[in-house]
Design an enzyme around this catalytic site. Structure first.
Site, PDB file in Angstrom:
ATOM      1  N   HIS A 157       0.793  -1.371  -0.072  1.00 45.65           N
ATOM      2  CA  HIS A 157       0.045  -0.104  -0.170  1.00 45.65           C
ATOM      3  C   HIS A 157       0.937   1.215   0.011  1.00 45.65           C
ATOM      4  CE1 HIS A 157      -3.827   1.492  -0.077  1.00 45.65           C
ATOM      5  NE2 HIS A 157      -4.452   0.354   0.443  1.00 45.65           N
ATOM      6  N   SER A 158       1.997   1.215   0.156  1.00 45.29           N
ATOM      7  CA  SER A 158       2.966   2.463   0.065  1.00 45.29           C
ATOM      8  C   SER A 158       3.065   2.770  -1.228  1.00 45.29           C
ATOM      9  CB  SER A 158       4.567   1.860   0.810  1.00 45.29           C
ATOM     10  OG  SER A 158       4.960   0.947   0.086  1.00 45.29           O
TER      11      SER A 158
END
Length: 507
Positions: A157-158
């Site tokens: 998700h980064s």
């Protein structure tokens, strides 16, 4: 079925020519760094049902020609010792053998659906090495009850939030009805600016609206701080203990009719998000009532009995796309080219209270969801949580800026394509996005696709051992609400709450 005619890959080393880059690496944003915390080391997982079998070479060719033009998909996240180990983006050569995984399942498995479900869930037990770009694609050529094959995209998700990842996916897709046309995403209508020629009353209303936004924002920020300090949700069978973010997840989904959702939406003068929140409130109430009933003696769990404790505090961390408020580009424009898609984490969140109760009128669930939704539109809570997180991370580190663990679950609603689509030339049957690694035992994600609505659950089985039962409750709750609308002659309307801020209609 038409697949794109692309040059075959001679070797994965061909990627080197695409990735030659000497520019200095940029640091990860504060929000991206939050997704690396032990309690919120979050991966996005998108299961895509395909109408035909998948040729892995076609997928690899498209990855090289299309996806790898996106810088973040060809970059590692490397600790920069000059800045205290802060992560930065560093371009690298991509070896497709590390990123495109082809499985050949035993065709004699007892249940293909269970095999795929187990495979997706087992991904939550693993992480992607930070020595390579943090994404991969899994191809399962096995026929299930819904599709002929399944493609699973996993992304840390980064790399980007739900909206930017959906834009990335949509840039690889085309309409079935028009092979050269980009898909159309469901978007909220922009509000018309108020005329400045009004009289005193209009100016007074505008001033009152602005003051109300600031007051609501102050109340919500104070409530957030109180929550972080000591205000925990009620301990229910859905509430996970501390440390639940690192546990494996069971991921299941249920497809329902989008037409049913729209029928309720139009009858109640609400939004699709209001309806789905109302359905979720009804389903969680049914589920918890059953759980509490089983713990009671003397037949307390009999059908029709109210077994729920009074005053249950149950809230969701509900995420909001901040691009419309921060002046960023329209995502529909960025889909035109993969190189135009800007992967980022421009999201805030709000603490969304859910009413847990048994209602005689099923439409009350939607009415209460709509009332809370309108109240949350009249606040800048999501913007404040975004900037508070950035500030806390900058001065105090990512632990103080992490996502709240006091809420019961995460809730996310991202609009999908309005029509049937193809991806890399393969027709898509369903799209099921979710996450694992979040600091809650339950995540509910809803996404519309063509005339369907997919409800996806990501649960810690130690806390929620029966996710399929919860899916049943969600499906049955939508049916009960739709039947209530029909029984009332589709003339139902709730009091009209005027939105006093140009915030999105979908939380």
């Amino acid at each position: 079925m038409r697949t794109r005619a692309l040059k075959p890959i001679q070797t994965t080393k061909n990627v080197e020519n695409i990735l030659s880059c000497t520019e200095e690496g940029q640091p990860l944003s504060p929000i991206a760094r939050m997704f690396h915390e032990p309690e919120s080391d979050v991966y996005a997982v998108i299961a895509i049902g395909i109408q035909t079998q998948i040729n892995p070479e076609v997928v690899k060719a498209n990855v090289v020609d299309i996806l790898l033009k996106q810088p973040r998909l060809s970059s590692m996240q490397v600790a920069d010792e000059k800045y205290g180990g802060q992560l930065k983006w560093v371009r690298t050569e991509v070896d497709l053998d590390n990123h495109v995984i082809v499985r050949s399942p035993d065709l004699n498995v007892d249940s293909a659906d269970i095999y795929v479900e187990d495979y997706v869930s087992n991904l939550s037990r693993t992480k992607i090495s930070m020595s390579i770009p943090m994404w991969d694609i899994h191809i399962l050529n096995i026929k299930t009850s819904k599709a002929e094959s399944v493609c699973i995209l996993r992304v840390h998700h980064s790399i980007g939030d739900g909206v930017s990842l959906m834009s990335l996916f949509m840039s690889c897709c085309r309409k079935v009805s028009g092979p050269d046309a980009l898909p159309t995403l469901q978007t909220s209508k922009k509000q018309k600016p108020c005329s400045s020629s009004g009289g005193f009353l209009q100016h007074f209303i505008e001033l009152f609206s602005v003051l109300l936004i600031y007051w609501n924002t102050l109340v919500d920020v104070v409530m957030l701080l109180i929550t972080i300090l000591f205000l925990d949700d009620t301990k229910t069978p859905l509430k996970g203990p501390p440390g639940v973010g690192s546990t494996p997840r069971r991921i299941v989904h249920r497809i329902v009719s989008l037409d049913d959702v729209k029928l309720v939406k139009n009858a109640m003068n609400a939004t699709i998000n209001d309806v789905m929140v109302g359905v979720t409130q009804a389903a969680l109430s049914r589920y918890l009532n059953r759980k509490y009933g089983k713990n009671k003696k003397g037949g307390g769990g009999a059908a029709g009995n109210n077994n729920l404790p009074k005053n249950i505090r149950l809230r969701a961390t509900s995420f909001v796309n901040l691009r419309p408020y921060l002046g960023n580009e329209d995502t529909s424009e960025t889909m035109k080219s993969i190189s135009d898609v800007k992967l980022s984490n421009l999201i805030g969140y709000v603490l969304f209270p859910f009413t847990i109760a048994l209602r005689e009128d099923a439409l009350d669930y939607v009415r209460s969801a709509k009332a809370v939704g309108e109240r949350k539109k009249a606040t800048l809570e999501a913007v404040c949580t975004y900037f508070m997180a950035k500030t806390f991370i900058k001065f105090f580190g990512t632990k103080l800026g992490s996502f709240p663990t006091q809420t019961t679950f995460w809730f996310s609603n991202i609009p999908g394509p309005q029509e049937e689509i193809t991806c890399f030339g393969y027709q898509v049957v369903y799209i099921a996005p979710t996450c694992y690694g979040q600091p809650n035992a339950l995540l509910i994600h809803v996404l519309s696709y063509a005339n369907t609505m997919n409800i996806v659950l990501s649960v810690d089985e130690e806390i929620v051992p029966d996710p399929h039962q919860l899916c049943d409750d969600l499906e049955e709750s939508l049916k009960l609400i739709k039947d209530a609308v029909i029984d009332k002659g589709i003339k139902v309307s709730s009091p009209h709450w005027v939105s006093v801020t140009n915030l999105t209609k979908e939380l």
